[in-house]
Design a protein around this motif. Structure first.
Motif, short mmCIF file in Angstrom:
data_model
loop_
_atom_site.label_atom_id
_atom_site.label_comp_id
_atom_site.label_asym_id
_atom_site.label_seq_id
_atom_site.Cartn_x
_atom_site.Cartn_y
_atom_site.Cartn_z
N THR A 131 -8.41 7.14 -5.09
CA THR A 131 -8.28 6.41 -4.26
C THR A 131 -8.05 5.13 -5.70
N THR A 172 -9.02 13.60 -2.61
CA THR A 172 -8.27 12.31 -1.88
C THR A 172 -8.80 11.51 -3.42
N SER A 179 -12.55 9.72 -3.47
CA SER A 179 -13.25 9.60 -2.73
C SER A 179 -13.26 10.42 -1.86
N THR A 198 -3.52 5.65 -2.84
CA THR A 198 -4.34 6.30 -3.01
C THR A 198 -3.16 7.95 -2.35
N MET A 214 0.32 5.72 0.39
CA MET A 214 -0.60 6.85 0.61
C MET A 214 0.82 7.86 0.17
N GLN A 226 0.58 -0.77 0.24
CA GLN A 226 -0.17 0.14 -0.33
C GLN A 226 0.60 0.97 0.08
#
Length: 879
Positions: free
Chosen positions: A183, A181, A168, A148, A25, A23
């Motif tokens: 995603t 944001t 999102s 993200t 961010m 993941q």
């Protein structure tokens, strides 16, 4: 020169990554003076890794580290080491979260890699290795992560904030800024990351997939260009429908976005869900764009969309596998364009580009396989070999398997490797499994460089009524590969009887008469094929449809070539026969300017012009003489002046002998009414403008007045720019006024001005170089804009061989000066420009010395980039 010779990366040294990133961010705080980027990476050791280091090594360039933490705890200075190429974090656990914050300066990023400013826009270009200029990361294509992205910026200056995936969350902030944001639910490598922020307008449409999902489609442009997006949107919708029908591929996100920017190194980029395009391949209106522009937009829009599956959902394991995504996707966009327009003409256009550029690359010091073995700078391998020859390698697999098995192979590829980073071998194995055949020998097309040559002989036995083709294959040596193993080559052939009718092709053992086009498989150094029940001595039609990227040597007579020009049912073969005959005549004129042009050649042109209504687009291709640069490639030593003189001589002869027919074609193919970029209208305009080009050879005042009238009518940009280009080639009193008037009319449209720069750069007038030098100081020109560089410097050096290769070497000095200037701003563009001198050994000794001197000057300049160093050093290796 460089302080240290750049290191070489080898395919044989590939190792899986030691860590994976599950993941990601990202937080971007965009500002005019600096941008701050925070990242949160969830990492774990890769169980497939072949080594186990206690440390984590991340890529990173031109980053100012502000903070670094591991699992929420700050990393002490002793716990990491930063250098010019990355960050090493010492003694990391098997699974952890790494957070960092860096400062970058997009407004100073003239290389246009990573995050940069384009006018008033923030935008990104991360392929191949630009993401490392944004934050610390494992910047390699086999590390696929879910991203993200949160973007924060001043709302008035940057009301539109875009990134990959679906939006999102949106927040209005008290200080006049706002935050959004995005995603992306699909794992992707970092090279597919995208961000755009700016004052943009959008047109919106939608597409409903066969499964019933509705996808929002948006094209974002600067406000003044909002009326030039309709063709791009229509092209996108056609591409989506075509991919669903031909390959069963549906789009997978809720929204698909395209953004047009003015400063971009490439044509476009397939970032997941947010394609960033050079504005050249989005913006079009009849007043500002030519037929070629409309076709180019449709092709590139489709290409980047098709990448969603062939490049994004399935990507390449390493950059040596670049053709896995690019060759396959070029093949797909070629087939799409063929279905949208004239299939025969599209095939000719693709082959012309391949022969002019890829065959030349194969024959020079930069020759490399479709899957290279090594590189110093991966940006240098975005080449016609990887793209266009790569597409031909995919096409050969389609030819060998047939439509049904090839579609089964692509279905298997999507099913087997969705969400993975794989290799060209994986793709070929899917084809082999679907076609139930061994393609081991075929894989040599990926590993061996060079253009194979087929020497073919045909013998007719009247008593036995057989025709025997003997085929020998050979591939010349290329750098690092002196000896080549035989290729597996699909060779499509036909046989024509004395009336020009295709014969049924029956080989020994056939139980039925056979097709009129036969796909022979050449796999040995020498093979024979015996066709039975051939009633008359035939004329062979070889390499129909250009079934393989090879050169064919067959001892055709002039009469046989003219016969094929007139009768071959295969459009490519008709064109190829015309090109072969014209090439033969032109090279004879180079050797002997007083040699006679065969009367039958002129008569063949006359007959074709009189039958022009049948297929004007194909006829325009057939009647176009080979380019000067291509003719040079057919000579042991390029005769620059001789080629130019011969080509002009033949054009003038044809114009003089066929003036009446050319005028009739010009008159009869005028397209009236509203502009339409459809195949019929494009074909008629193409043939009409070809006729005008021949007629302008006559230096006839009435013809010149006709050309000026076409320009002044201003019905569409295709006709306008053709007329102005023809006038710019000649010393006509009105030319200067018309050029200035064109500039004044279009001074606020950068893309139209690119055409204005190019037509002046490609003028054959003796003073062209001085005019080009003067245009470098023109207020509309910017050395920092790749489109402007290509339209002026690139157009002169690649599109005007007789002036660039002037005997005094002034063209070479001009290019070297520009390369060194560009290298300080944008090494990628500089490296592409310097390629234009890498085949210096093809010329006479005097020109060789002049080019070699300039290349050595570049190589020994302090601080030369890795991009330029690799190209120049390889070109000089065999001096």
């Amino acid at each position: 020169m460089l302080r240290d010779t750049p290191s070489t990366v080898y395919l044989k040294d590939y190792l899986p990554p030691e860590f994976l990133i599950d993941q990601v961010m990202l937080w971007f705080d965009l500002d005019e003076t600096e941008t701050r980027v925070r990242s949160r990476l969830e990492l774990r050791r890769n169980p497939a890794a072949q080594s186990r280091s206690p440390d984590l090594r991340l890529h990173g360039e031109q980053l100012e580290l502000i903070s670094l933490s591991l699992d929420g705890q700050p990393v002490a200075p002793a716990g990491y080491l930063q250098d010019d190429e990355g960050l090493t974090v010492r003694q990391v656990p098997d699974q952890f979260v790494l957070e960092s914050e860096v400062r970058i300066l997009p407004q100073q990023n003239t290389a246009l890699e990573g995050l940069y400013k384009s006018g008033g826009l923030f935008c990104t270009q991360c392929e191949a290795e630009g993401f490392r200029k944004i934050t610390w990361y494992l910047d390699r294509p086999d590390v696929m992560s879910r991203f993200t992205t949160t973007i924060c910026a001043d709302k008035q200056r940057y009301p539109v904030l875009l990134s990959n995936g679906n939006p999102s969350d949106t927040v209005e902030l008290e200080d006049g800024r706002h935050r959004i944001t995005w995603t992306d639910p699909f794992p992707k490598p970092a090279y597919l990351f995208a961000l755009v922020a700016g004052d943009l307008r959008a047109i919106e449409d939608s597409h409903t997939t066969p499964s019933g999902r509705e996808v929002t489609l948006r094209i974002y442009v600067e406000p003044e260009n909002i009326d030039k997006c309709d063709h791009a949107m229509a092209s996108l919708k056609r591409a989506m429908a075509w991919d669903e029908q031909q390959y069963g591929r549906e789009y997978d996100l809720d929204i698909y976005m395209i953004v047009a920017v003015n400063d971009f190194n490439m044509g476009a980029m397939e970032n997941k869900g947010l394609n960033i395009f050079n504005s050249k391949f989005v913006l079009a209106s009849p007043a500002t764009a030519t037929d070629r522009d409309f076709q180019g937009i449709e092709s590139v829009i489709a290409h980047e969309y098709f990448h969603n599956w062939t490049g994004n959902r399935i990507t390449c394991r390493d950059w040596f596998q670049l053709s896995l995504k690019e060759g396959l996707t070029v093949f797909r966009d070629q087939e799409f364009s063929a279905d949208m327009g004239s299939r025969g003409v599209k095939r000719i256009e693709d082959v012309r580009l391949l022969r002019a550029h890829q065959f030349a690359e194969d024959a020079g010091p930069m020759a490399h396989p479709v899957r290279p073995d090594s590189y110093m700078e991966i940006n240098n391998f975005y080449t016609v070999t990887v793209y266009e020859k790569g597409a031909e390698v995919v096409r050969m697999q389609a030819n060998l398997l047939g439509p049904e098995a090839f579609r089964g192979g692509t279905d298997l590829y999507f099913e087997r490797f969705d969400g993975q980073a794989v290799t060209t071998d994986d793709f070929v194995q899917c084809m082999a499994d679907a076609g139930q055949r061994d393609l081991g020998q075929f894989k040599r097309w990926y590993s061996q460089a060079g253009t194979p040559e087929l020497t073919i002989q045909g013998v007719y036995d009247a008593a036995q009524q057989t025709y025997t083709l003997t085929v020998e294959q050979h591939c010349p040596a290329t750098p690092g590969q002196p000896d080549k193993e035989p290729f597996l080559i699909p060779l499509a052939v036909g046989l024509l009887d004395d009336r020009g009718t295709d014969l049924a092709l029956r080989l020994a053992g056939d139980s039925d008469p056979g097709p009129t086009t036969r796909m022979l498989e050449i796999s040995e150094p020498r093979q024979q094929f015996v066709f039975e029940q051939v009633p008359v001595a035939p004329v062979p039609s070889l390499l129909r449809g250009f079934s393989a990227p090879v050169k064919v040597r067959f001892d055709y007579s002039n009469e046989q070539l003219m016969f094929l020009m007139a009768h071959d049912s295969d459009g490519f073969s008709r064109w190829d026969a015309a090109q072969t005959l014209a090439q033969r005549i032109l090279l004879q004129l180079v050797d002997d300017p007083d040699s006679l042009v065969p009367e039958g050649f002129v008569q063949a042109f006359r007959q074709a012009l009189q039958d022009s209504a049948s297929d004007p687009a194909l006829l325009a291709e057939v009647l176009t003489l080979p380019a000067e640069s291509y003719l040079g490639d057919q000579m042991a030593e390029v005769d620059v002046e001789g080629i130019h003189r011969a080509r002009e001589q033949l054009k003038t002869l044809l114009a003089s002998e066929l003036k009446t027919e050319l005028l009739a074609v010009y008159r009869d193919n005028e397209v009236t009414g509203e502009y339409r970029p459809d195949a019929d209208a494009i074909g008629r305009r193409s043939l009409r403008n070809l006729a005008l080009g021949y007629l302008m050879q006559l230096e006839d005042q009435a013809i010149q007045a006709l050309c000026i009238a076409q320009y002044r009518a201003g019905n569409n940009m295709t006709d306008v720019i053709t007329a102005l280009s023809l006038l710019a080639d000649r010393d006509i009193p009105e030319t200067a006024e018309l050029l200035e008037g064109f500039y004044q009319q279009w001074r606020d449209d950068p893309l139209v001005l690119d055409k204005w720069f190019s037509l002046q750069a490609m003028s054959k007038r003796p003073d062209t170089l001085e005019r080009v030098k003067g245009l470098l100081d023109h207020p509309a020109f910017s050395i920092a804009n790749p489109n402007k560089v290509r339209s002026l410097i690139g157009a002169f050096c690649s599109g005007n061989p007789v002036r660039f290769h002037a005997a005094d070497g002034a063209g070479y000095r001009f290019l070297s000066d520009r390369v060194l200037e560009l290298d300080q701003l944008n090494p990628q563009v500089a490296a592409r420009m310097v390629r234009l001198m890498t085949r210096w050994q093809r010329y006479d000794p005097a020109r060789q010395r002049l080019m070699q001197t300039q290349l050595e000057r570049i190589l020994h300049t302090s601080g030369v980039s890795r991009d330029v160093y690799e190209i120049v050093s390889k070109s000089l290796e065999h001096a």
